[in-house]
Design a protein around this motif. Structure first.
Motif, PDB file in Angstrom:
ATOM      1  N   PHE A 138       0.649  -1.282  -0.144  1.00  0.00           N
ATOM      2  CA  PHE A 138      -0.007   0.170  -0.129  1.00  0.00           C
ATOM      3  C   PHE A 138       0.926   1.316   0.124  1.00  0.00           C
ATOM      4  O   PHE A 138       0.415   2.272  -0.475  1.00  0.00           O
ATOM      5  CB  PHE A 138      -0.784  -0.036   1.241  1.00  0.00           C
ATOM      6  N   LYS A 139       2.024   1.266   0.594  1.00  0.00           N
ATOM      7  CA  LYS A 139       2.938   2.525   0.870  1.00  0.00           C
ATOM      8  C   LYS A 139       3.626   2.632  -0.695  1.00  0.00           C
ATOM      9  O   LYS A 139       3.485   3.775  -1.177  1.00  0.00           O
ATOM     10  CB  LYS A 139       3.896   2.319   1.832  1.00  0.00           C
ATOM     11  N   LEU A 140       3.800   1.639  -1.150  1.00  0.00           N
ATOM     12  CA  LEU A 140       4.264   1.901  -2.649  1.00  0.00           C
ATOM     13  C   LEU A 140       3.185   2.263  -3.642  1.00  0.00           C
ATOM     14  O   LEU A 140       3.390   3.048  -4.353  1.00  0.00           O
ATOM     15  CB  LEU A 140       4.796   0.286  -3.255  1.00  0.00           C
ATOM     16  N   PHE A 141       2.031   1.997  -3.423  1.00  0.00           N
ATOM     17  CA  PHE A 141       0.671   2.334  -4.214  1.00  0.00           C
ATOM     18  C   PHE A 141       0.703   3.867  -3.898  1.00  0.00           C
ATOM     19  O   PHE A 141       0.448   4.592  -4.710  1.00  0.00           O
ATOM     20  CB  PHE A 141      -0.305   1.464  -3.900  1.00  0.00           C
ATOM     21  N   ALA A 142       0.609   4.288  -2.620  1.00  0.00           N
ATOM     22  CA  ALA A 142       0.536   5.582  -2.307  1.00  0.00           C
ATOM     23  C   ALA A 142       1.568   6.483  -2.932  1.00  0.00           C
ATOM     24  O   ALA A 142       1.110   7.498  -3.375  1.00  0.00           O
ATOM     25  CB  ALA A 142       0.381   5.736  -0.694  1.00  0.00           C
ATOM     26  N   ALA A 143       2.871   6.057  -2.837  1.00  0.00           N
ATOM     27  CA  ALA A 143       3.712   6.758  -3.642  1.00  0.00           C
ATOM     28  C   ALA A 143       3.500   7.052  -5.240  1.00  0.00           C
ATOM     29  O   ALA A 143       3.697   7.996  -5.558  1.00  0.00           O
ATOM     30  CB  ALA A 143       5.082   6.058  -3.413  1.00  0.00           C
ATOM     31  N   GLY A 144       3.204   5.750  -5.616  1.00  0.00           N
ATOM     32  CA  GLY A 144       2.978   5.878  -7.095  1.00  0.00           C
ATOM     33  C   GLY A 144       1.470   6.863  -7.347  1.00  0.00           C
ATOM     34  O   GLY A 144       1.546   7.464  -8.402  1.00  0.00           O
ATOM     35  N   SER A 145       0.757   6.745  -6.728  1.00  0.00           N
ATOM     36  CA  SER A 145      -0.467   7.766  -6.835  1.00  0.00           C
ATOM     37  C   SER A 145      -0.078   9.009  -6.635  1.00  0.00           C
ATOM     38  O   SER A 145      -0.631  10.059  -7.393  1.00  0.00           O
ATOM     39  CB  SER A 145      -1.606   7.582  -5.586  1.00  0.00           C
ATOM     40  N   ALA A 146       0.809   9.570  -5.526  1.00  0.00           N
ATOM     41  CA  ALA A 146       1.090  10.911  -5.363  1.00  0.00           C
ATOM     42  C   ALA A 146       2.007  11.484  -6.763  1.00  0.00           C
ATOM     43  O   ALA A 146       1.643  12.522  -7.110  1.00  0.00           O
ATOM     44  CB  ALA A 146       1.995  10.851  -4.265  1.00  0.00           C
ATOM     45  N   LEU A 147       2.850  10.517  -7.265  1.00  0.00           N
ATOM     46  CA  LEU A 147       3.660  10.913  -8.305  1.00  0.00           C
ATOM     47  C   LEU A 147       2.651  11.276  -9.526  1.00  0.00           C
ATOM     48  O   LEU A 147       2.869  11.949 -10.314  1.00  0.00           O
ATOM     49  CB  LEU A 147       4.558   9.768  -8.691  1.00  0.00           C
TER      50      LEU A 147
END
Length: 426
Positions: free
Chosen positions: A283-292
């Protein structure tokens, strides 16, 4: 984020299976993606209006969504290899019909037929991945399998355009047919049956099985996450080329360069994201991708006329954000269903993905306008805002999925299967 040290290596057969699933994904995605760059040729060759061409594109998505729902009740009652071969055969026949079509109505019918079969292949492939690979392997598997999307841009679209310019618009579809026949034969000869799930079934009625999958509240969370993921991904796609040409000033001859570089970036990045997804919190990786992705979409949809190199760089960074969302979210979603429901869950999930994509494309057409054929697209920035809202909503749904997976009891696969079998027999 603390890395997960329990990543498991792959066997030789698993590596072969990953390659086959990636090649299947490549042909299915290419069949869908190749329509966009062929749009101008098709509209002129078959005397189609833009609205009719839009119907040809969306007809595949809606028929694929319908077939996913129809197949969901039966998806867990058969060997997944046999199902894969059945639907892939139908996909090959439909693509061949596309290559032989000589009118708008023939092409429309062929696209509907192709969608009925092609739309289920991704769901069956995900069910196979979930059955064969453990949760701490799936990020890497998804990283390779999802490379079909990037490979279709790097290899498929440029080669398809070359074939179309040299031998006509039918040629790319014929090319896909020959490639798919080779892949299908390899699956038939080398893939092992996937049947563990069959003995666990409790629902004798396929429609009851479908209903149980749809009515499961945990599964509904996964369905919503996938729907918002698709809306955020499909909305900008139909007008991507038109925006680059009419608003940014990229020529038709320069488009393959943009596709090629974005695809190459994805091919390099996706396996890396897959490995990170297996080592760190998904999820943290997904959140980082979403922010970018949000930052890059807001920049990209409001670009003035810029040089080609700048467009290429921005596209590559935006794709990193998009891929940073797809791989970890897919790995999380595949962990939701129990083995007895995986085929049904994946089919419904794929169906919603296709339908959400078709609805997103239609909604994008209502937002974006063009004053005349060669004029710039208007309200493309508004489309960017809508996509960003969908990304934020998806972030919340994937967070709920992540919490659900973390709270799910863990046990060795053999223990889980035995427990599920005992429950089914009791």
């Amino acid at each position: 984020m603390k890395p997960d040290k329990t990543a498991v290596t792959f066997t030789a057969y698993q590596k072969l299976l990953i390659a086959l699933l990636a090649l299947l994904q490549f042909t299915v995605v290419l069949d869908f993606m190749v329509l966009s760059p062929l749009g101008d040729i098709l509209m002129k060759s078959l005397d189609m209006t833009p609205s009719r061409f839009g119907m040809v594109v969306s007809s595949y998505a809606f028929s694929a969504g319908a077939s996913g729902l129809l197949a969901a009740g039966f998806a867990d009652k058969f060997d997944r290899k046999k199902l894969l071969l059945f639907f892939y055969t139908g996909f090959i026949i439909g693509t061949l019909c596309c290559g032989l079509a000589n009118s708008y109505w023939m092409l429309l019918g062929a696209r509907i037929f192709t969608g009925l079969f092609g739309g289920v292949i991704g769901a069956i492939s995900l069910a196979v991945v979930t059955d064969v690979f453990e949760i701490n392997q799936r990020g890497r598997v998804m990283g390779v399998v999802q490379m079909g999307f990037a490979a279709s841009q790097v290899l498929g679209i440029p080669v398809g355009l070359y074939f179309a310019n040299k031998w006509g618009w039918h040629a790319p579809f014929i090319m896909i047919v020959f490639l798919a026949i080779v892949i299908g034969l390899t699956v038939f000869l080398r893939m092992q049956p996937v049947t563990t799930h069959i003995g666990l079934q409790k629902d004798t009625n396929p429609f009851l099985h479908l209903w149980h999958a749809i009515a499961n509240r945990k599964y509904q969370t996964g369905f919503l996450a996938t729907a918002f993921l698709s809306i955020g991904g499909f909305m900008m796609m139909p007008f991507g080329s038109a925006y680059l040409i009419n608003n940014i000033g990229i020529s038709q001859a320069q488009l393959p360069t943009v596709f090629l570089c974005s695809g190459l970036a994805s091919i390099i990045i996706m396996p890396m994201i897959g490995k990170l997804s297996d080592r760190y919190d998904k999820f943290k990786l997904f959140a980082a991708g979403s922010a970018l992705a949000v930052v890059m979409i807001l920049i990209y949809t409001q670009l003035p006329r810029v040089p080609l190199w700048e467009v290429v760089v921005l596209n590559m960074i935006m794709f990193i954000g998009i891929m940073g969302r797809i791989i970890p979210s897919t790995a999380l979603t595949t962990a939701i269903p129990e083995m007895i429901d995986r085929g049904a869950f994946m089919s419904v999930n794929s169906s919603l993905q296709q339908m959400a994509g078709g609805i997103a494309a239609l909604c994008a057409g209502l937002i974006v306008t063009q004053p005349h054929k060669h004029g710039p697209l208007q309200h493309y920035d508004v489309l960017g805002y809508v996509v960003c809202i969908a990304i934020v909503l998806c972030l919340y749904m994937v967070y709920r999925v992540s919490v659900m997976i973390k709270n799910k009891p863990t046990a060795p696969p053999a223990v889980q299967q035995a427990e599920s079998l005992n429950e089914a027999l009791s």
